[in-house]
Design an enzyme around this catalytic site. Sequence first.
Site, mmCIF file in Angstrom:
data_model
loop_
_atom_site.group_PDB
_atom_site.id
_atom_site.type_symbol
_atom_site.label_atom_id
_atom_site.label_comp_id
_atom_site.label_asym_id
_atom_site.label_seq_id
_atom_site.Cartn_x
_atom_site.Cartn_y
_atom_site.Cartn_z
ATOM 1 N N ASP A 28 38.697 106.579 42.758
ATOM 2 C CA ASP A 28 37.249 106.407 42.951
ATOM 3 C C ASP A 28 36.878 106.447 44.430
ATOM 4 O O ASP A 28 35.848 107.019 44.816
ATOM 5 C CB ASP A 28 36.791 105.078 42.349
ATOM 6 C CG ASP A 28 36.863 105.065 40.829
ATOM 7 O OD1 ASP A 28 37.031 106.147 40.235
ATOM 8 O OD2 ASP A 28 36.771 103.962 40.247
ATOM 9 N N ASP B 245 32.185 112.569 42.901
ATOM 10 C CA ASP B 245 32.778 113.120 41.686
ATOM 11 C C ASP B 245 32.271 114.547 41.458
ATOM 12 O O ASP B 245 33.044 115.460 41.146
ATOM 13 C CB ASP B 245 32.422 112.222 40.496
ATOM 14 C CG ASP B 245 32.892 112.794 39.176
ATOM 15 O OD1 ASP B 245 34.110 112.914 38.977
ATOM 16 O OD2 ASP B 245 32.031 113.137 38.340
ATOM 17 N N GLU C 6 36.824 109.998 45.787
ATOM 18 C CA GLU C 6 35.564 110.669 45.455
ATOM 19 C C GLU C 6 34.428 110.180 46.347
ATOM 20 O O GLU C 6 33.611 110.974 46.834
ATOM 21 C CB GLU C 6 35.224 110.428 43.984
ATOM 22 C CG GLU C 6 36.161 111.142 43.024
ATOM 23 C CD GLU C 6 35.895 110.808 41.580
ATOM 24 O OE1 GLU C 6 36.229 111.651 40.715
ATOM 25 O OE2 GLU C 6 35.360 109.711 41.293
ATOM 26 N N GLU D 112 30.612 107.338 45.008
ATOM 27 C CA GLU D 112 31.602 107.821 44.046
ATOM 28 C C GLU D 112 30.951 108.763 43.036
ATOM 29 O O GLU D 112 31.515 109.809 42.686
ATOM 30 C CB GLU D 112 32.238 106.635 43.323
ATOM 31 C CG GLU D 112 33.209 107.029 42.227
ATOM 32 C CD GLU D 112 33.399 105.916 41.214
ATOM 33 O OE1 GLU D 112 33.743 106.250 40.067
ATOM 34 O OE2 GLU D 112 33.198 104.738 41.552
#
EC number: 3.1.26.3
Length: 238
Positions: A116, A49, A119, A45
Site C-alpha cells: 500500500d 493504485d 502505491e 494509495e
Amino acid sequence: MKNIQTLFQTLNITPQNLTLYKQALTHSSYSNEQNPPQEDNERLEFLGDAIVGLLMADYLYSQSKEDEGIMTKKRAQAVCERSLTIYAHNIELQNYLLLGKGEKNKDFNAKSIIADTFEALFGAIYLDLGYLTAKKVFHNIVLPHLAKTIYIIDFKTQLQEIVQSEKKTIQYKIVQEQGPAHSKNFVAEVYLEKNLLGTGEGSTKKAAEQKAAQQALSKVAKPKDLLNNKGGKEKELQ
C-alpha cells in the site's frame, strides 16, 4: 525511520512538495496516535493504485504485440500485493514507514502495508512531479524485477523454440469463427508440416492459437517427441 533524503536519492528525484512524500509514508496507525491526527497515506494509495496499474499497462502495450488477455494477466501479476512488496523491499521502503506502536508490535514488514505504501509513493510522485517522472522511476525500480513477478507461460513461444531447434516450421490456421462481433469465438489449429499438433479455442485469434500450442505441448511426454510425430496426426493443411 531512515532519512527520507536517502529515499529520494535512491529514486533519483528532487521533490517539490515534501509534504506529499511524508503523507505517503504515514500509515493510519501512526496518524491516529498523533494529536492532532496527521493525514495518512490512504488517499494517495487510492491514486497510486491507478497510477501503478497505468504505468504497467503502458509498458506492456508498448513492448509487445500480445493480445489483451495475456497483457491483462501479466499486469495483474506484476502489480499484485506480492509483486509490489518485492519492488518496495528493493528500495528498502519499509525503513521509511511511519507506523503506530501497535502495528510495529505486530508485523513491521506486513506485505499489505508495504504494498500500500508503494502505491501511495507513486501517487505522491505523480502529483508532485508528473506522469513522465513517475514513469521514469517506475522503469528504474520495477522493470529489473519483472522476471520475479510475471510468470505467464507463452505456449506459442515454447512450441516455436522446440521446432526451430530442428530447423522446422509450424503454421497456425483459424478454422472456425463464431458469434457476434462483440463476442467472437475462434478455433485455431497448429500444424507441423501436414501433422495437426493441436486445436484450441479462444475469444481472440491469438488466444485460440495459444490454446492450440498448449494442447500440442500437453500431448507428449518430452517436447522433442513432437518432431517425431508422436503428438500429432496427419491432416492435409488447406
